[in-house]
Write an enzyme that holds these catalytic residues in place. Structure first.
Site, PDB file in Angstrom:
ATOM      1  N   ARG A  46       0.842  -1.206   0.000  1.00 53.55           N
ATOM      2  CA  ARG A  46       0.000   0.000   0.000  1.00 53.55           C
ATOM      3  C   ARG A  46       0.872   1.249   0.000  1.00 53.55           C
ATOM      4  O   ARG A  46       0.606   2.235  -0.676  1.00 53.55           O
ATOM      5  CB  ARG A  46      -0.963  -0.002   1.205  1.00 53.55           C
ATOM      6  CG  ARG A  46      -1.701   1.324   1.354  1.00 53.55           C
ATOM      7  CD  ARG A  46      -2.983   1.288   2.186  1.00 53.55           C
ATOM      8  NE  ARG A  46      -2.981   0.358   3.294  1.00 53.55           N
ATOM      9  CZ  ARG A  46      -2.303   0.513   4.436  1.00 53.55           C
ATOM     10  NH1 ARG A  46      -1.558   1.585   4.633  1.00 53.55           N
ATOM     11  NH2 ARG A  46      -2.376  -0.407   5.384  1.00 53.55           N
ATOM     12  N   TYR A  98     -16.746  17.595 -14.872  1.00 52.86           N
ATOM     13  CA  TYR A  98     -17.035  16.166 -14.995  1.00 52.86           C
ATOM     14  C   TYR A  98     -18.090  15.775 -13.947  1.00 52.86           C
ATOM     15  O   TYR A  98     -17.950  16.122 -12.760  1.00 52.86           O
ATOM     16  CB  TYR A  98     -15.746  15.361 -14.793  1.00 52.86           C
ATOM     17  CG  TYR A  98     -15.976  13.874 -14.746  1.00 52.86           C
ATOM     18  CD1 TYR A  98     -16.331  13.177 -15.894  1.00 52.86           C
ATOM     19  CD2 TYR A  98     -15.868  13.171 -13.555  1.00 52.86           C
ATOM     20  CE1 TYR A  98     -16.573  11.810 -15.856  1.00 52.86           C
ATOM     21  CE2 TYR A  98     -16.092  11.799 -13.509  1.00 52.86           C
ATOM     22  CZ  TYR A  98     -16.451  11.131 -14.659  1.00 52.86           C
ATOM     23  OH  TYR A  98     -16.686   9.783 -14.617  1.00 52.86           O
ATOM     24  N   ASP A 170      -7.528  19.160 -13.868  1.00 51.20           N
ATOM     25  CA  ASP A 170      -7.854  17.829 -14.371  1.00 51.20           C
ATOM     26  C   ASP A 170      -7.454  17.814 -15.851  1.00 51.20           C
ATOM     27  O   ASP A 170      -8.078  18.457 -16.678  1.00 51.20           O
ATOM     28  CB  ASP A 170      -9.362  17.567 -14.199  1.00 51.20           C
ATOM     29  CG  ASP A 170      -9.772  16.152 -14.638  1.00 51.20           C
ATOM     30  OD1 ASP A 170      -9.081  15.581 -15.499  1.00 51.20           O
ATOM     31  OD2 ASP A 170     -10.790  15.653 -14.125  1.00 51.20           O
ATOM     32  N   LYS A 195      -8.752   6.835 -19.211  1.00 55.16           N
ATOM     33  CA  LYS A 195      -9.101   7.389 -20.515  1.00 55.16           C
ATOM     34  C   LYS A 195      -7.889   7.293 -21.454  1.00 55.16           C
ATOM     35  O   LYS A 195      -7.446   6.205 -21.745  1.00 55.16           O
ATOM     36  CB  LYS A 195      -9.619   8.818 -20.329  1.00 55.16           C
ATOM     37  CG  LYS A 195     -10.633   8.955 -19.169  1.00 55.16           C
ATOM     38  CD  LYS A 195     -11.934   8.204 -19.384  1.00 55.16           C
ATOM     39  CE  LYS A 195     -12.795   8.131 -18.133  1.00 55.16           C
ATOM     40  NZ  LYS A 195     -13.109   9.407 -17.519  1.00 55.16           N
TER      41      LYS A 195
HETATM   42  C1  LIG Z   1     -13.523   9.769 -16.178  1.00 52.52           C
HETATM   43  C2  LIG Z   1     -13.129  11.066 -15.621  1.00 52.52           C
HETATM   44  C3  LIG Z   1     -12.882  11.227 -14.251  1.00 52.52           C
HETATM   45  C4  LIG Z   1     -13.075  10.089 -13.260  1.00 52.52           C
HETATM   46  O1  LIG Z   1     -12.179   9.053 -13.478  1.00 52.52           O
HETATM   47  P1  LIG Z   1     -12.500   7.489 -13.193  1.00 52.52           P
HETATM   48  O2  LIG Z   1     -11.257   6.834 -13.619  1.00 52.52           O
HETATM   49  O3  LIG Z   1     -13.687   7.129 -14.006  1.00 52.52           O
HETATM   50  O4  LIG Z   1     -12.776   7.368 -11.738  1.00 52.52           O
HETATM   51  C5  LIG Z   1     -12.463  12.472 -13.808  1.00 52.52           C
HETATM   52  N1  LIG Z   1     -12.316  13.512 -14.659  1.00 52.52           N
HETATM   53  C6  LIG Z   1     -12.557  13.403 -15.982  1.00 52.52           C
HETATM   54  C7  LIG Z   1     -12.371  14.579 -16.866  1.00 52.52           C
HETATM   55  C8  LIG Z   1     -12.968  12.188 -16.506  1.00 52.52           C
HETATM   56  O5  LIG Z   1     -13.221  12.076 -17.822  1.00 52.52           O
END
Ligand SMILES: *Cc1c(COP(=O)(O)O)cnc(C)c1O
Length: 386
Positions: A46, A98, A170, A195
């Protein structure tokens, strides 16, 4: 080193014992102490795992940061970083956020006494006006999801600097291949690695990168204390995916530009949101802080009644949530990603019931356009027949 080289070389030269070119996957949860009071540097997974560590160093390097952290999902990364804040603190964010982040901020953080103000961050005067004595951070996405609004990162950083706030970006949509917020002065950059970075719709992951050592130590403490870390197998999948990020992003972008241009001339399409289109709002800011337009676009069709038949008639493109993988995916934000945002709120910033979001894949552009063309045509005929 150039980013293409950093990406291709990720995970190489990590095992001097065997010379393995592919990063070894260390499934061990615990590591033997060589002697009393001694450690190999790894004690318990961890806290630190050899496979995850390489991914964490890689994201830090790609974002030009000092420390990186890998989590079990993008949301786990965000949930960890907001533990930097205390009850009574205030955050400023983009109103076109998001959906999952909005849900966390509104349904979890607010209950704990941490409030967020949502502003149109394309207008820096709104960001400035939202600063309160208890504000601790500006949390932005640029471009936003799904209407591709552009926020001036350096502009937010200077407002933050004036008031002693953190700037958090982000960077999921652009990836470090196109945009590096830490270079523009941001304090924390975060990713849903699920993504583009993973890129193959087969691994859930969240990543953080920072350049400040003290902030890095604090996040390391929080990551280890909360424990939502990424497993070793998934860390390996991430590295495996990231090696081809540069090639994939170029292709995503090339295809997205072709699709956006085609959609813009289609009679059933009323609006196309893509930062690469001439005259796209915020394009000059985007081009200044970013080296590409990315592979995401959204478009609005004439009538809400066309949405269902379009989705039903897609043959190659998949109707699904998520984005950033090699396969083209179509999402209906109003019913999927943005379902948790009240209708009046989302419509006010463009997420209408006529909007589709498209994660343009790396298939041949002609095949993508052909599929869209026949689905739009079929939808028009079905609606006309009613
Ligand atoms: C998908 C996404 C998230 C969240 O991520 P997960 O891996 O699905 O938990 C946060 N910000 C953006 C812009 C996203 O597209």
């Amino acid at each position: 080193m150039n980013i293409e080289t950093k990406l291709a070389q990720a995970g190489n030269r990590q095992d001097p014992l065997t010379g393995a070119v592919s990063l070894p996957i260390h499934h061990a949860t615990t590591f033997a102490h060589p002697a009393f009071g001694q450690s190999t540097g790894f004690d318990y997974t961890r806290t630190l795992n050899p496979t995850r560590k390489v991914l964490e160093e890689t994201i830090a390097d790609l974002e030009n940061g000092k420390r990186g952290f890998a989590f079990a999902s993008g949301m786990a990364a965000i949930a960890c970083l907001v533990e930097l804040f205390d009850p009574g603190d205030h955050l400023i964010s983009t109103n076109d956020l998001y959906g999952g982040t909005y849900r966390l901020f509104e349904q979890i953080l607010r209950r704990k006494g941490i409030e967020t103000s949502y502003v149109d961050s394309t207008d820096l005067s709104q960001v400035k006006a939202a600063v309160q004595p208890n504000t601790k951070a500006i949390f932005i996405e640029t471009p936003t999801n799904p209407t591709m609004k552009i926020t001036d990162i350096a502009g937010c950083v200077s407002i933050a600097a004036e008031h002693g706030l953190l700037t958090i970006v982000d960077n999921t949509f652009m990836t470090p291949y196109f945009q590096r917020p830490l270079d523009l002065g941001a304090d924390i950059v975060l990713h849903s690695g699920t993504k583009y970075l993973g890129g193959h719709n087969d691994v859930l992951c969240g990543l953080l990168a920072v350049k400040d050592e003290k902030l890095g130590e604090r996040l390391f403490f929080l990551q280890n204390s909360i424990g939502a870390v990424l497993g070793p197998q998934d860390s390996w999948l991430m590295i495996r995916g990231m090696k081809t990020l540069a090639l994939r992003m170029e292709k995503h972008q090339e295809n997205a530009a072709k699709v956006a241009a085609w959609l813009a001339t289609h009679p059933a399409v009323t609006t196309v949101y893509f930062p690469g289109l001439d005259g796209a709002p915020g394009k000059s800011v985007h081009d200044q802080q970013c080296t590409g337009a990315g592979g995401m676009l959204s478009f609005e069709v004439e009538h809400e009644s066309m949405i269902e038949p379009i989705l039903a008639n897609l043959k190659m493109i998949t109707f699904a949530e998520s984005l950033g993988g090699v396969e083209s995916l179509m999402t209906y934000p109003a019913k999927q990603t943005h379902f948790d945002i009240p209708k009046e709120v989302r419509e006010a910033y463009g997420v209408t019931d006529r909007l589709l979001r498209f994660s343009v894949g790396i298939e041949h552009a002609d095949d993508i356009i052909h599929d869209l063309a026949q689905a739009l045509q079929a939808a028009k005929s079905e609606v006309a027949a009613k």
